[in-house]
Design a protein around this motif. Structure first.
Motif, PDB file in Angstrom:
ATOM      1  N   GLY A  50     -79.722   5.176  -9.569  1.00  0.00           N
ATOM      2  CA  GLY A  50     -80.899   5.589  -8.825  1.00  0.00           C
ATOM      3  C   GLY A  50     -81.216   7.060  -8.875  1.00  0.00           C
ATOM      4  N   THR A  51     -80.430   7.853  -9.619  1.00  0.00           N
ATOM      5  CA  THR A  51     -80.681   9.288  -9.710  1.00  0.00           C
ATOM      6  C   THR A  51     -81.103   9.662 -11.131  1.00  0.00           C
ATOM      7  N   SER A  52     -81.733  10.813 -11.252  1.00  0.00           N
ATOM      8  CA  SER A  52     -82.252  11.256 -12.551  1.00  0.00           C
ATOM      9  C   SER A  52     -81.140  11.849 -13.407  1.00  0.00           C
ATOM     10  N   MET A  53     -81.389  11.936 -14.713  1.00  0.00           N
ATOM     11  CA  MET A  53     -80.409  12.540 -15.619  1.00  0.00           C
ATOM     12  C   MET A  53     -80.177  14.005 -15.290  1.00  0.00           C
ATOM     13  N   VAL A  54     -81.199  14.690 -14.832  1.00  0.00           N
ATOM     14  CA  VAL A  54     -81.021  16.100 -14.446  1.00  0.00           C
ATOM     15  C   VAL A  54     -79.986  16.205 -13.336  1.00  0.00           C
ATOM     16  N   SER A  55     -80.113  15.360 -12.322  1.00  0.00           N
ATOM     17  CA  SER A  55     -79.159  15.379 -11.212  1.00  0.00           C
ATOM     18  C   SER A  55     -77.770  14.943 -11.665  1.00  0.00           C
ATOM     19  N   ILE A  56     -77.718  13.939 -12.519  1.00  0.00           N
ATOM     20  CA  ILE A  56     -76.428  13.436 -12.997  1.00  0.00           C
ATOM     21  C   ILE A  56     -75.665  14.522 -13.736  1.00  0.00           C
ATOM     22  N   MET A  57     -76.337  15.213 -14.643  1.00  0.00           N
ATOM     23  CA  MET A  57     -75.640  16.217 -15.433  1.00  0.00           C
ATOM     24  C   MET A  57     -75.234  17.424 -14.586  1.00  0.00           C
ATOM     25  N   ALA A  58     -76.003  17.717 -13.548  1.00  0.00           N
ATOM     26  CA  ALA A  58     -75.603  18.793 -12.624  1.00  0.00           C
ATOM     27  C   ALA A  58     -74.323  18.405 -11.890  1.00  0.00           C
ATOM     28  N   HIS A  59     -74.223  17.135 -11.490  1.00  0.00           N
ATOM     29  CA  HIS A  59     -73.010  16.656 -10.832  1.00  0.00           C
ATOM     30  C   HIS A  59     -71.817  16.694 -11.783  1.00  0.00           C
ATOM     31  N   ALA A  68     -72.601  19.386 -20.743  1.00  0.00           N
ATOM     32  CA  ALA A  68     -72.997  18.521 -21.849  1.00  0.00           C
ATOM     33  C   ALA A  68     -73.425  19.354 -23.047  1.00  0.00           C
ATOM     34  N   PRO A  69     -73.034  18.967 -24.261  1.00  0.00           N
ATOM     35  CA  PRO A  69     -73.453  19.704 -25.465  1.00  0.00           C
ATOM     36  C   PRO A  69     -74.941  19.539 -25.714  1.00  0.00           C
ATOM     37  N   PRO A  70     -75.526  20.420 -26.488  1.00  0.00           N
ATOM     38  CA  PRO A  70     -76.953  20.287 -26.809  1.00  0.00           C
ATOM     39  C   PRO A  70     -77.260  18.919 -27.411  1.00  0.00           C
ATOM     40  N   GLY A  71     -78.328  18.330 -26.959  1.00  0.00           N
ATOM     41  CA  GLY A  71     -78.751  17.037 -27.483  1.00  0.00           C
ATOM     42  C   GLY A  71     -78.107  15.838 -26.821  1.00  0.00           C
ATOM     43  N   PHE A  72     -77.174  16.069 -25.907  1.00  0.00           N
ATOM     44  CA  PHE A  72     -76.458  14.947 -25.298  1.00  0.00           C
ATOM     45  C   PHE A  72     -77.402  14.017 -24.536  1.00  0.00           C
ATOM     46  N   VAL A  73     -78.206  14.590 -23.660  1.00  0.00           N
ATOM     47  CA  VAL A  73     -79.087  13.770 -22.830  1.00  0.00           C
ATOM     48  C   VAL A  73     -80.061  12.981 -23.702  1.00  0.00           C
ATOM     49  N   ASP A  74     -80.635  13.631 -24.698  1.00  0.00           N
ATOM     50  CA  ASP A  74     -81.564  12.934 -25.587  1.00  0.00           C
ATOM     51  C   ASP A  74     -80.872  11.799 -26.337  1.00  0.00           C
ATOM     52  N   ALA A  75     -79.615  12.034 -26.747  1.00  0.00           N
ATOM     53  CA  ALA A  75     -78.879  10.989 -27.467  1.00  0.00           C
ATOM     54  C   ALA A  75     -78.614   9.789 -26.566  1.00  0.00           C
ATOM     55  N   ARG A 141     -88.278  17.683  -7.094  1.00  0.00           N
ATOM     56  CA  ARG A 141     -86.952  17.151  -6.771  1.00  0.00           C
ATOM     57  C   ARG A 141     -86.991  15.628  -6.821  1.00  0.00           C
ATOM     58  N   GLY A 142     -85.985  15.063  -7.468  1.00  0.00           N
ATOM     59  CA  GLY A 142     -85.884  13.611  -7.521  1.00  0.00           C
ATOM     60  C   GLY A 142     -85.167  13.048  -6.313  1.00  0.00           C
ATOM     61  N   LYS A 143     -84.971  11.735  -6.305  1.00  0.00           N
ATOM     62  CA  LYS A 143     -84.213  11.083  -5.246  1.00  0.00           C
ATOM     63  C   LYS A 143     -82.790  11.671  -5.210  1.00  0.00           C
ATOM     64  N   PRO A 144     -82.230  11.924  -4.039  1.00  0.00           N
ATOM     65  CA  PRO A 144     -82.544  11.412  -2.706  1.00  0.00           C
ATOM     66  C   PRO A 144     -83.576  12.222  -1.912  1.00  0.00           C
ATOM     67  N   PHE A 145     -84.234  13.179  -2.526  1.00  0.00           N
ATOM     68  CA  PHE A 145     -85.282  13.916  -1.828  1.00  0.00           C
ATOM     69  C   PHE A 145     -86.554  13.066  -1.768  1.00  0.00           C
ATOM     70  N   PRO A 146     -87.425  13.310  -0.806  1.00  0.00           N
ATOM     71  CA  PRO A 146     -88.592  12.438  -0.606  1.00  0.00           C
ATOM     72  C   PRO A 146     -89.771  12.722  -1.518  1.00  0.00           C
ATOM     73  N   ASP A 147     -89.676  13.757  -2.361  1.00  0.00           N
ATOM     74  CA  ASP A 147     -90.841  14.233  -3.111  1.00  0.00           C
ATOM     75  C   ASP A 147     -91.582  13.143  -3.879  1.00  0.00           C
ATOM     76  N   LEU A 148     -90.850  12.302  -4.603  1.00  0.00           N
ATOM     77  CA  LEU A 148     -91.488  11.304  -5.457  1.00  0.00           C
ATOM     78  C   LEU A 148     -92.275  10.287  -4.637  1.00  0.00           C
ATOM     79  N   PHE A 149     -91.692   9.801  -3.558  1.00  0.00           N
ATOM     80  CA  PHE A 149     -92.389   8.810  -2.750  1.00  0.00           C
ATOM     81  C   PHE A 149     -93.614   9.413  -2.053  1.00  0.00           C
ATOM     82  N   LEU A 150     -93.498  10.647  -1.611  1.00  0.00           N
ATOM     83  CA  LEU A 150     -94.654  11.314  -1.008  1.00  0.00           C
ATOM     84  C   LEU A 150     -95.752  11.529  -2.041  1.00  0.00           C
TER      85      LEU A 150
END
Length: 222
Positions: A50-59, A68-75, A141-150
């Motif tokens: 339920g979370t975005s890749m941006v949030s996942i990689m920050a965690h 993550a190395p360059p290109g990891f998320v795209d791969a 900001r993605g979930k768990p923040f309310p921005d997307l639903f608002l």
């Protein structure tokens, strides 16, 4: 859920409309293992569904000390889409349930726009939403923040307290409640082999939990 019919039903996508979570979580886990993150699919599911890749990689950078190395998320995204092409299915009964609804509906998902539209197109669900499909890439900001639903409610012209969100993840439920919206938790996706009663979703603020879309219309009219 008793009280009043919603002015807008907002659907999450992954794990609610399309049964993608077992596929995407497996691809993400394999990718993380390749770069040295010692993590299994159950942990990835519990921490990152339920979370975005941006949030996942920050965690991952914070908790595992691995950048993550360059290109990891795209791969990982490319591998996931290839897997979807072979195996992705809509959640059982969801198309019929959506067609039976009378009021406005939309999608609000943590997935990036390419994956989101690809998933909905593959499963034949995209036309049901008349272009009303919103991604976390459209907000700060993605979930768990309310921005997307608002954002989705604003685009649809409906007050947040008149919205009902259908969500399968704790971050999604948390985001919807922070937006002042009612939430129904869904546990009918293939990744819900744990906590079938939706205890975590209820604890996060879901008013009710259901696992079969044949119950959706009755749930909304209660």
């Amino acid at each position: 859920m008793a009280g009043r019919a919603p002015g807008l039903v907002i659907f999450d996508c992954d794990g609610v409309l399309v049964d993608s979570e077992p596929l995407s979580l497996a691809c993400l886990t394999a990718g993380l293992n390749r770069i040295g993150v010692a993590i299994d699919v159950a942990t990835v599911r519990d921490r990152f569904a339920g979370t975005s890749m941006v949030s996942i990689m920050a965690h991952i950078a914070r908790d595992y000390g691995i950048e993550a190395p360059p290109g990891f998320v795209d791969a990982v995204k490319a591998e996931t889409l290839e897997t979807f092409n072979r195996e992705l299915k809509p959640v059982r009964g969801v198309a019929e349930a959506i067609r039976a609804l009378d009021g406005p509906i939309c999608v609000a998902s943590s997935s990036d726009p390419v994956r989101l539209r690809h998933s909905l197109t593959l499963t034949g669900l995209l036309p049901l939403f008349s272009g009303n499909v919103f991604s976390s890439a459209q907000v700060a900001r993605g979930k768990p923040f309310p921005d997307l639903f608002l954002f989705a409610a604003d685009r649809m012209g409906v007050a947040p307290d008149a919205c009902l969100v259908i969500e399968d993840s704790v971050p999604g439920v948390t985001a919807a409640r922070a937006a002042g919206m009612r939430v129904a938790g869904f546990t009918g996706g293939g990744h819900w082999t744990h906590d079938l009663a939706g205890t975590g979703l209820k604890a996060a603020g879901a008013a009710t939990v259901f696992s079969d879309f044949t119950n959706l219309r009755a749930l909304l009219s209660d």
